[in-house]
Design a protein around this motif. Structure first.
Motif, mmCIF file in Angstrom:
data_model
loop_
_atom_site.group_PDB
_atom_site.id
_atom_site.type_symbol
_atom_site.label_atom_id
_atom_site.label_comp_id
_atom_site.label_asym_id
_atom_site.label_seq_id
_atom_site.Cartn_x
_atom_site.Cartn_y
_atom_site.Cartn_z
ATOM 1 N N PHE A 16 0.816 -1.071 -0.170
ATOM 2 C CA PHE A 16 0.074 0.165 0.011
ATOM 3 C C PHE A 16 0.842 1.312 0.047
ATOM 4 O O PHE A 16 0.576 2.405 -0.851
ATOM 5 N N LEU A 17 1.808 1.312 0.997
ATOM 6 C CA LEU A 17 2.646 2.561 1.082
ATOM 7 C C LEU A 17 3.520 2.534 -0.458
ATOM 8 O O LEU A 17 3.525 3.869 -0.814
ATOM 9 N N ILE A 18 4.115 1.716 -1.019
ATOM 10 C CA ILE A 18 4.667 1.576 -2.544
ATOM 11 C C ILE A 18 3.811 2.225 -3.485
ATOM 12 O O ILE A 18 4.171 3.058 -4.135
ATOM 13 N N LYS A 19 2.657 1.824 -3.530
ATOM 14 C CA LYS A 19 1.731 2.028 -4.435
ATOM 15 C C LYS A 19 1.562 3.553 -4.229
ATOM 16 O O LYS A 19 1.269 4.341 -5.262
ATOM 17 N N ASN A 20 1.371 4.347 -3.067
ATOM 18 C CA ASN A 20 1.089 5.711 -2.762
ATOM 19 C C ASN A 20 2.005 6.611 -2.565
ATOM 20 O O ASN A 20 1.973 7.776 -2.913
ATOM 21 N N GLU A 21 3.432 6.018 -2.545
ATOM 22 C CA GLU A 21 4.496 6.901 -2.121
ATOM 23 C C GLU A 21 5.779 6.256 -2.740
ATOM 24 O O GLU A 21 6.148 5.261 -2.076
ATOM 25 N N GLU A 26 12.049 2.180 -2.280
ATOM 26 C CA GLU A 26 13.558 2.212 -2.102
ATOM 27 C C GLU A 26 13.824 1.769 -0.573
ATOM 28 O O GLU A 26 14.760 1.101 -0.462
ATOM 29 N N ILE A 27 12.982 2.246 0.174
ATOM 30 C CA ILE A 27 13.203 1.904 1.706
ATOM 31 C C ILE A 27 13.019 0.290 1.880
ATOM 32 O O ILE A 27 13.672 -0.352 2.447
ATOM 33 N N PHE A 28 12.003 -0.146 1.418
ATOM 34 C CA PHE A 28 11.640 -1.675 1.327
ATOM 35 C C PHE A 28 12.548 -2.369 0.472
ATOM 36 O O PHE A 28 12.557 -3.665 1.035
#
Length: 64
Positions: A16-21, A26-28
């Motif tokens: 969800f986070l990757i899709k939105n930001e 890069e963090i994950f």
């Protein structure tokens, strides 16, 4: 604070986070980052998240 859909597990939360930001991609992708849920390291990516949970991303730390 980030509002997310109900009944997500940590793996779904990451997606969800990757899709939105995009920065989260890069963090994950950095395997040295540790993830904590309510001050406990997350060892199960399928652990369900609840309203009010706190998640922390901790990068590796070096000292000298």
């Amino acid at each position: 604070m980030i509002d997310v859909p109900d009944n997500l597990n940590f793996l779904e939360f990451k997606k969800f986070l990757i899709k939105n930001e995009e920065i989260f991609s890069e963090i994950f992708s950095d395997e040295s980052v540790k993830y904590f849920l309510n001050l406990e390291e997350i060892d199960d990516p399928f652990r369900l998240l609840k309203d009010g949970d706190e998640i922390a991303f901790l990068p590796p730390v070096t000292g000298g």
